[in-house]
Structures are given as C-alpha cells and as structure tokens.
Design an enzyme around this catalytic site. Structure first.
Site, PDB file in Angstrom:
ATOM      1  N   ALA A  64       0.858  -1.181   0.000  1.00 57.88           N
ATOM      2  CA  ALA A  64       0.000   0.000   0.000  1.00 57.88           C
ATOM      3  C   ALA A  64       0.896   1.234   0.000  1.00 57.88           C
ATOM      4  O   ALA A  64       2.088   1.154   0.333  1.00 57.88           O
ATOM      5  CB  ALA A  64      -0.922  -0.013   1.216  1.00 57.88           C
ATOM      6  N   GLY A 109       0.112  -4.914   0.815  1.00 56.53           N
ATOM      7  CA  GLY A 109      -1.092  -4.969  -0.003  1.00 56.53           C
ATOM      8  C   GLY A 109      -0.913  -5.736  -1.291  1.00 56.53           C
ATOM      9  O   GLY A 109      -1.875  -6.295  -1.825  1.00 56.53           O
ATOM     10  N   GLU A 112      -1.335  -9.303  -0.366  1.00 53.65           N
ATOM     11  CA  GLU A 112      -2.762  -9.507  -0.103  1.00 53.65           C
ATOM     12  C   GLU A 112      -3.556  -9.595  -1.409  1.00 53.65           C
ATOM     13  O   GLU A 112      -4.505 -10.377  -1.511  1.00 53.65           O
ATOM     14  CB  GLU A 112      -3.284  -8.371   0.775  1.00 53.65           C
ATOM     15  CG  GLU A 112      -2.734  -8.451   2.199  1.00 53.65           C
ATOM     16  CD  GLU A 112      -3.071  -7.229   3.045  1.00 53.65           C
ATOM     17  OE1 GLU A 112      -3.684  -7.413   4.107  1.00 53.65           O
ATOM     18  OE2 GLU A 112      -2.704  -6.108   2.632  1.00 53.65           O
ATOM     19  N   GLU A 132       4.033  -5.264   7.487  1.00 50.63           N
ATOM     20  CA  GLU A 132       3.364  -4.118   8.103  1.00 50.63           C
ATOM     21  C   GLU A 132       3.798  -3.844   9.537  1.00 50.63           C
ATOM     22  O   GLU A 132       3.816  -2.688   9.977  1.00 50.63           O
ATOM     23  CB  GLU A 132       1.836  -4.319   8.059  1.00 50.63           C
ATOM     24  CG  GLU A 132       1.225  -4.091   6.689  1.00 50.63           C
ATOM     25  CD  GLU A 132       1.238  -5.316   5.799  1.00 50.63           C
ATOM     26  OE1 GLU A 132       0.560  -5.307   4.750  1.00 50.63           O
ATOM     27  OE2 GLU A 132       1.920  -6.301   6.154  1.00 50.63           O
TER      28      GLU A 132
END
Length: 258
Positions: A64, A109, A112, A132
């Site tokens: 992200a 992300g 993911e 993260e």
C-alpha cells in the site's frame, strides 16, 4: 474506460489487469484501489480467466502507498481498509478463475492482492511478504486471514511477526505460490494455464470455484452438501450435455456457458 494507474486488456476470453505505477513500484493508493474495484466490476461474461500482474520489471505491487497512509487518522484508516477489503472480496468472488503473475515485489497490499487470487505463480525475482509490523501496523486488506488459511497459522504468524519477506523459492516451499518461473516466461506460463482452463466447461469451473471457496469455511458435512448441490445443478445445463456427448463421440467439447 480510461484508467490512470491500471491497464485492462482483453484477448479472447482472457483479460489481463496490470497495476501500472512503476515509479511507485505499483503501490496501492486510494485511487489505484478505486480503479481496481471499478475494473473488476466491469468484467463481463466474455471474460473467463483474469490474470493480474504488475507494470515494470521490479514489482507486482510493492505494498500500500505509505506516503498516503503516513498522515491519515484512525477513521480514515478504517475507510482505507474497507476499500481494500472490498477490492479483495470482489476479486475473490469473481465467477471465473483469477491468476496472480507475481513478477517482482509482492509485499503488504501486493501480497494480499495475490492471496485474493485463485492461483499464484511467481517470477524467480519475486519477493513476497507482509511487513506491516515494521511500520507499527498490521495487514489491513485480509492478509492475516488469507495467509493463515493458505500456509497454516504458525507459518503465517512467523511471516507476519518477523515482518520479513521470502524468496519465490521459499514461497513455493511454504505453499504460497504454485510454481516459480524465469521472469521472461512468467506471463507465458500463466496464459498457458488460462488456455487449459478455457478448454473446460465454464459453468463447471465457476461452480467448482464457488464450492471450494464457500466449503473451506464450513465443516466437512456441510461442505460436501454444497458439492452435492453444485454437482446436481450442472445436470440442467447444455454444457453438461455437450461435454458428455463429446466424450462419448471422442471429440473436443464445444462449451457455450449455458
């Protein structure tokens, strides 16, 4: 539809969606997630396999967008996570197979996003992980749950707690990716898998995906009942009649998805 951060291309029944922010290593900011959500919702019945990959040579999706996230409030973080979860849920619930072609960094992300796909293949250059905790947060787009279901709870804890990343070879050893390919052969391999899928009945593929996904969260008896129902309903389709007729006549089936 014109997009700024992604590209959606269709060739026959195979669509390829490329996250295309190479200068930012294809990081997922809000705009990119919104474009992904829109693109996934526009895919029509002509698409029977979707391949996801990253633009450029370095990254699938490096994570992200930390530059965007660094100054948001808890309330804004909740909305950002909700957007990410919607994208992953939309991807996961598509009625046809999805293939992640992980061509480089797939962190946070990006990992993911790959985990929300049905099949994951990786380049030899790929690195995967959920780092993260090194930023003082946790995965927010479903990574804690999908990773644990794929590789087991203990391995997922190790990967998440340490915040590191693994090579493509390690990812294959863990069951996180199916195969590791030379970088210049990755998309070719994913397309060859897609072509094999296209030879089979689209209604059957869709039903198999539905039964596997929904059955995974149920006990064996309930999951087997889902399978029984899915098996039976396909006997009302033209594809079932064509598939069995073609088998008996020793010819390739001409499936229509009806």
């Amino acid at each position: 539809m014109a997009y700024e951060n992604i590209r959606l291309e269709t060739q026959g029944a195979i669509s390829t969606l490329t996250i295309d922010r190479p200068k930012a290593l294809n990081a997922l900011n809000s705009k990119t997630l919104q474009e992904l959500e829109s693109a996934l919702q526009t895919l029509g019945p002509d698409t029977r396999v979707l391949i996801l990959t990253g633009g450029g040579e370095k990254a699938f999706v490096a994570g992200a967008d930390i530059a965007e996230m660094s100054s948001i409030s808890a309330a804004q973080a909740r909305e950002f996570a909700a957007l990410g979860h919607r994208v992953m849920a939309t991807l996961e619930s598509l009625p046809f197979p999805t293939i992640a072609a992980v061509n480089g960094f797939a962190l946070g992300g990006g990992c993911e996003l790959a985990l929300a796909c049905d099949l994951i293949y990786a380049s030899e250059k790929a690195k995967l992980g959920l780092p993260e905790v090194s930023l003082g947060v946790i995965p927010g787009f479903g990574g804690t749950q999908r990773l644990a279901r794929l590789v087991g709870k203990m391995r997922a804890k190790e990967l998440i707690f340490t915040g590191g990343h693994v090579s493509a070879a390690q990812a294959k050893e863990y069951g996180l990716v199916l195969e590791v390919l030379p970088a210049d052969k990755l998309l070719e391999h994913c397309r060859s898998v897609a072509e094999k899928i296209l030879k089979n009945g689209p209604l059957a593929i869709s039903q198999a995906k539905r039964v596997i996904e929904f059955g995974a969260d149920q006990d064996l008896r309930a999951a087997n009942e889902l399978e029984r129902q899915g098996f039976a309903v396909l006997f009302g389709s033209g594809d079932q009649r064509e598939g069995m007729k073609a088998f008996l006549e020793k010819r390739p089936a001409a499936f229509t998805g009806k």
